[in-house]
Write a protein that holds these residues in place. Structure first.
Motif, PDB file in Angstrom:
ATOM      1  N   LEU A 229       0.904  -1.187   0.006  1.00 38.55           N
ATOM      2  CA  LEU A 229       0.074  -0.012   0.041  1.00 38.55           C
ATOM      3  C   LEU A 229       0.718   1.292  -0.130  1.00 38.55           C
ATOM      4  O   LEU A 229       0.659   2.177  -0.718  1.00 38.55           O
ATOM      5  N   GLU A 230       1.900   1.257   0.886  1.00 39.52           N
ATOM      6  CA  GLU A 230       2.667   2.467   0.799  1.00 39.52           C
ATOM      7  C   GLU A 230       3.793   1.837   1.741  1.00 39.52           C
ATOM      8  O   GLU A 230       4.271   1.118   2.324  1.00 39.52           O
ATOM      9  N   ILE A 231       5.075   2.826   1.379  1.00 36.43           N
ATOM     10  CA  ILE A 231       6.411   2.390   1.803  1.00 36.43           C
ATOM     11  C   ILE A 231       7.078   3.834   1.974  1.00 36.43           C
ATOM     12  O   ILE A 231       7.127   4.714   1.332  1.00 36.43           O
ATOM     13  N   GLY A 232       7.760   3.999   3.257  1.00 31.68           N
ATOM     14  CA  GLY A 232       8.335   5.278   3.376  1.00 31.68           C
ATOM     15  C   GLY A 232       9.039   5.170   4.842  1.00 31.68           C
ATOM     16  O   GLY A 232       9.227   4.208   5.590  1.00 31.68           O
ATOM     17  N   SER A 239       4.058   9.098  11.567  1.00 31.96           N
ATOM     18  CA  SER A 239       3.286  10.400  12.044  1.00 31.96           C
ATOM     19  C   SER A 239       2.205  10.730  10.830  1.00 31.96           C
ATOM     20  O   SER A 239       1.220  11.439  11.265  1.00 31.96           O
ATOM     21  N   ALA A 240       2.471  10.401   9.536  1.00 33.65           N
ATOM     22  CA  ALA A 240       1.548  10.862   8.514  1.00 33.65           C
ATOM     23  C   ALA A 240       1.283   9.748   7.486  1.00 33.65           C
ATOM     24  O   ALA A 240       1.586   9.885   6.339  1.00 33.65           O
ATOM     25  N   PRO A 241       0.816   8.566   7.839  1.00 33.66           N
ATOM     26  CA  PRO A 241       0.342   7.535   7.140  1.00 33.66           C
ATOM     27  C   PRO A 241      -0.655   7.896   5.910  1.00 33.66           C
ATOM     28  O   PRO A 241      -1.560   8.876   6.389  1.00 33.66           O
ATOM     29  N   LYS A 242      -0.466   7.729   4.737  1.00 33.01           N
ATOM     30  CA  LYS A 242      -1.450   8.144   3.703  1.00 33.01           C
ATOM     31  C   LYS A 242      -2.526   7.261   3.473  1.00 33.01           C
ATOM     32  O   LYS A 242      -3.542   7.889   3.458  1.00 33.01           O
ATOM     33  N   ALA A 248      -5.403   3.245   9.750  1.00 29.58           N
ATOM     34  CA  ALA A 248      -6.176   2.422  10.864  1.00 29.58           C
ATOM     35  C   ALA A 248      -5.213   1.527  11.776  1.00 29.58           C
ATOM     36  O   ALA A 248      -5.124   1.401  12.994  1.00 29.58           O
ATOM     37  N   LEU A 249      -4.011   1.016  10.830  1.00 26.90           N
ATOM     38  CA  LEU A 249      -2.852   0.086  11.661  1.00 26.90           C
ATOM     39  C   LEU A 249      -2.297   1.193  12.382  1.00 26.90           C
ATOM     40  O   LEU A 249      -2.112   0.494  13.792  1.00 26.90           O
ATOM     41  N   VAL A 250      -1.860   2.468  12.185  1.00 29.28           N
ATOM     42  CA  VAL A 250      -0.934   3.140  13.281  1.00 29.28           C
ATOM     43  C   VAL A 250      -1.973   3.449  14.349  1.00 29.28           C
ATOM     44  O   VAL A 250      -1.732   3.349  15.425  1.00 29.28           O
ATOM     45  N   ALA A 251      -3.347   3.792  14.154  1.00 27.67           N
ATOM     46  CA  ALA A 251      -4.199   3.950  15.052  1.00 27.67           C
ATOM     47  C   ALA A 251      -4.252   2.947  16.101  1.00 27.67           C
ATOM     48  O   ALA A 251      -4.326   3.070  17.244  1.00 27.67           O
ATOM     49  N   ALA A 523       6.247   8.596  17.092  1.00 30.10           N
ATOM     50  CA  ALA A 523       6.424   9.461  15.797  1.00 30.10           C
ATOM     51  C   ALA A 523       7.689   9.948  15.903  1.00 30.10           C
ATOM     52  O   ALA A 523       8.157  10.507  14.898  1.00 30.10           O
ATOM     53  N   ALA A 524       8.520  10.033  17.066  1.00 27.32           N
ATOM     54  CA  ALA A 524       9.609  10.671  17.106  1.00 27.32           C
ATOM     55  C   ALA A 524      10.687   9.851  16.094  1.00 27.32           C
ATOM     56  O   ALA A 524      10.639   8.808  15.856  1.00 27.32           O
ATOM     57  N   PRO A 525      11.443  10.924  15.603  1.00 22.14           N
ATOM     58  CA  PRO A 525      12.446  10.369  14.455  1.00 22.14           C
ATOM     59  C   PRO A 525      13.764   9.599  15.144  1.00 22.14           C
ATOM     60  O   PRO A 525      14.817   9.324  14.471  1.00 22.14           O
TER      61      PRO A 525
END
Lengths: 536, 283
Positions: A229-232, A239-242, A248-251, A523-525
């Motif tokens: 679905l996405e990669i990054g 912090s900002a899933p598209k 939903a997974l991050v939440a 979400a910290a780097p």
């Protein structure tokens, strides 16, 4: 940034002629970098790893390009694979006990692996083996032992040492910490992270658990039903899933809805036990082994108590004792103020039925031959109700857990994991419990389904005034449940109190280790920086 | 995996093996069927003027060393051979399955003693058992069936034990016991349904072995009384004259081979149908 070690493009996997199981995906991986692939069961993450080590299941084929050190892995003939596999590309599996030969000592397996890669003999071989064991944090003296005498964490370290024996530069790790408890998991994750830094390894890390992946990966890819679905970069992904699913997974990993605080009621507690001990008898002549010593628990009506601790600590023994499945003694055992008979014979009494249990694995707790209606009827069998009444109650219970009456004739294999667990909960509810024991009921479920089941439990607690004894290792969940928490170590409660207090300021050393090992999804780097993990 | 596994229940895919099994069993039963339909000569009637006649006029399969009609004896012996074998297999299933389950559900010492007895039975050679029953009860169908039942019962008891242990360890049995269901209810709800498949399969495998064993016992003279024409008896009687009258040995041998091979193929089919791996896949 160094040039990529592995560059995958348009990789697609499936049975020739059928719809692909993994749709064309691409990524690249540099030395010293970790790519985490996250997805639910059946999302194609393990197939991707299998394709990259040339071990796809019989009949499956991959298309596309996977360039590793200038060679395409997809079109590599079997002969060349033997020179690559284990030397340049190695793999770490989920179950360490299955990856080790139970009849050989660790040293024997390690030396065998080393010899196939390098012409080593005698003392040089022993030195190489010992230094590998030291590198993965094992005492070289453990090398003389057989796998079954090692703990799960030590076994997994040995498997990692084996994987490193050929001095690979790409490591594929397929759910390497899933079979381990939280404490050991944190140690293995920090070891893997450390190895990628020190050896300049590239690692593909596969897991169903975003929290685990976020702890080790520089990049995260999210897979669903064979589609990337996405990669990054990990920080961006958190912090900002598209994609909506990634969100939903991050939440699901982060902000769990906190449960309402328990309002004290003027009623006898749902459960009160004092001096609970559980012993297992291994045989006539053997000494009985105590799994739980002198435990005291109290859960108010509608309240929540979470039991946390390492695996083998006695959490499940307490649960099984309370429903008569393990032999136990207690000085006081009461449910709703009435004496609770312990032992399996006591389950025939109505008062004992007020405590019900839901097990960890919904596949195992429902008889595959029985329909949902038959499964539910079992909870009512002792009442001898006429059939229409039984069906009516079964349908009502299904509705209460969010399933329709159309599920009654279905068999377990026609249901999803979450639906099965709902049926197991409905079955427990039919007995009219005032306390529901949830024994790791979320562990076998995917993250988004876990959330749904938690929401269901929350509603049941509100609507029915159901008290919960929640057994789990996920402190995030425990925190959201509120209520009390009891920390078990080696069969004893070492710390007990309100969840918020205990988890925020743990006093006992074991609780502190548990809290430190828990994986906060930040979400910290911080993930990109060198590892700063607890070495428990 | 054959197509049969993936077929829906009620619609049996006719694989070549299944077809061969059915045909072989039917072939072995042809003489008995003909006798039932058309009647036949007395299998005991001796014609001393027509000893060891080759197949031909009046005697489609020839005569044996006492001038008895081979076809008549073959057809009359079918029921005895099949019946004694099937009776033995049924008895084995009953003894092993029922007593095994009873011992398992009683548990403790009873279970230990019962399974020690089954182990003892298993190490005794079948021939020795047959000798013992023949000595104790005399010759005849009953003692042979008892000997067969006793020597094959341990197989059924072991299958019952394996299924029982697997099921009792399952979480869904734990769940049932949490609801206050007793041992018997758990046995009826969870163990028996899962035991039916393996038991049917084992029966299908044991049946041809029982038939062969019965013939071996008859051949050795431990079987049914000599005047009753069982196939094993026929082989034993005619084997002394195999050079003069090969047909008298070959006829019962071929019938026995066809029947047991056919039944084995059917048993193999049953095993596949009840295979636990295949079961999951069937809706």
């Amino acid at each position: 940034m160094s040039p990529p070690l592995l560059h995958v493009s348009a990789l697609s996997i499936g049975f020739p002629g059928a719809a692909p199981l993994v749709q064309p995906l691409g990524f690249s991986l540099a030395r010293g970098e970790v790519l985490g692939l996250v997805g639910e069961s059946g999302s194609g993450k393990s197939l991707t790893a299998s394709a990259l080590i040339g071990l796809l299941p019989e009949g499956m084929a991959a298309t596309g390009l996977a360039v590793f050190e200038g060679r395409d892995l997809i079109s590599l003939p079997a002969r060349d694979w033997r020179r690559l596999r284990g030397r340049r590309i190695a793999m770490v599996f989920q179950d360490p006990m299955a990856a080790l030969n139970p009849f050989m000592t660790i040293d024997a397996q390690l030396h065998e692996a080393l010899r196939t890669h390098r012409p080593l003999r005698g003392a040089a071989l022993a030195t190489a083996g010992a230094s590998l064991l030291r590198e993965v944090g094992l005492d070289p003296a453990l090398g003389a032992r057989h796998p079954h005498t090692l703990s799960g964490g030590q076994q997994q370290r040995a498997v990692i040492a084996l994987a490193l024996s050929g001095d690979p530069c790409l490591l594929l790790a397929d759910e390497p910490t899933t079979a381990l408890d939280t404490l050991v998991q944190a140690q293995i994750l920090s070891l893997l992270r450390q190895l990628t830094q020190q050896r300049g390894l590239a690692m593909l890390f596969i897991s169903h658990d975003l929290a685990v992946v976020a702890r080790v990966a520089d990049q995260v890819g999210i897979l669903r039903r064979g589609e990337l679905l996405e990669i990054g970069p990990t920080a961006d992904m958190l912090s900002a899933p598209k994609h909506a699913y990634s969100q939903a997974l991050v939440a699901a990993c982060r902000d769990l809805t906190a449960w309402e605080a328990h309002k004290p009621v003027a009623a006898p507690p749902a459960l009160r036990v004092r001096g609970l001990s559980v012993t297992y008898r291994a045989g006539l002549l053997r000494q009985p082994r105590a799994a739980v010593h002198d435990v005291a628990l109290e859960i108010p009506r509608g309240g929540v108590l979470s039991l946390v601790g390492a695996s083998g600590g006695g959490k499940s023994s307490i649960a099984r004792a309370l429903v008569g499945l393990a032999e136990a003694q207690a000085s006081v055992a009461e449910v709703d103020g009435a004496a609770l008979p312990l032992g399996i014979a006591g389950r025939r009494q109505q008062v004992a039925q007020k405590i019900q249990i839901v097990f960890q694995n919904p596949n195992a707790s429902l008889n595959p031959r029985a329909s949902v209606a038959q499964v539910l009827a079992e909870a009512l069998a002792r009442h001898g109700l006429p059939r229409p009444e039984r069906d009516r109650r079964a349908a009502a219970a299904l509705e209460e857990v969010g399933l329709g009456a159309e599920h009654l004739p279905r068999r377990p294999h026609e249901l999803s994991g979450g639906q099965k667990q709902r049926v197991a909960i409905a079955r427990a509810l039919l007995a009219g419990p005032s306390l529901l024991i949830c024994d790791e009921i979320l562990s076998a479920l995917d993250a988004t389904v876990q959330r749904q089941i938690l929401a269901l439990l929350r509603r049941l607690r509100q609507e029915r005034g159901l008290a919960l004894l929640f057994i789990g290792h996920d402190l995030k969940v425990v925190r959201s449940l509120g209520g009390d928490v009891a920390v078990i170590e080696a069969g004893r409660i070492v710390e007990q109190g309100p969840a918020e207090t205990v988890l925020a300021a743990p006093r006992h050393a074991f609780t502190q280790r548990l809290v430190a090992a828990a994986l906060p999804v930040a979400a910290a780097p911080a993930v990109a920086s060198p590892p700063t993990l607890a070495h428990a | 995996m054959s197509g049969a596994i993936l077929s829906r229940p009620g619609r049996v895919a006719l694989s070549p093996r299944l077809l061969a099994g059915i045909l072989l069993v039917l072939l072995a039963l042809v003489p008995a069927a003909l006798r039932l339909l058309l009647g036949g000569v007395d299998p005991l009637e001796q014609d001393l003027m027509a000893l060891n006649l080759p197949p031909g006029d009046g005697h489609p399969l020839g005569t044996d060393h006492l001038g008895r009609d081979v076809l008549a004896r073959l057809s009359a012996g079918t029921a005895l051979t099949l019946g004694t074998g099937a009776g033995g297999a049924l008895l084995a299933a009953g003894l092993g399955g029922a007593l095994g389950l009873l011992a398992l559900s009683l548990g403790g010492v009873v279970r230990g003693v019962a399974f020690a007895a089954f182990d003892l039975l298993r190490v005794l050679p079948g021939v020795l058992l047959a000798l013992l029953t023949a000595v104790a009860l005399g010759q005849g169908g009953g003692p042979v069936m008892l000997a067969l039942g006793l020597s094959f019962a341990p197989l059924f008891a072991e299958v019952a034990r394996a299924t029982h242990e697997r099921e009792m360890a399952a979480d869904y049995v734990a769940a049932a016991r949490v609801f206050g269901l007793g041992r018997l209810a758990v046995l009826a709800r969870h163990v028996l349904p899962n035991l039916a498949g393996p038991m049917v399969t084992l029966f299908a495998i044991v049946l041809p072995r029982c038939i062969v064993t019965e013939s071996v016992l008859s051949f050795l003279g431990l079987g049914v009384s000599p005047d009753q024409p069982s196939w094993g008896r026929m082989i034993a009687d005619a084997s002394g004259y195999a050079e003069d009258a090969p047909h008298a040995v070959l006829a019962p041998m071929l019938a026995l081979s066809a029947l047991t091979l056919g039944l084995s193929l059917l048993g193999e089919h049953a095993r596949r149908r009840f295979d636990p791996l295949a079961r999951e896949r069937r809706p």
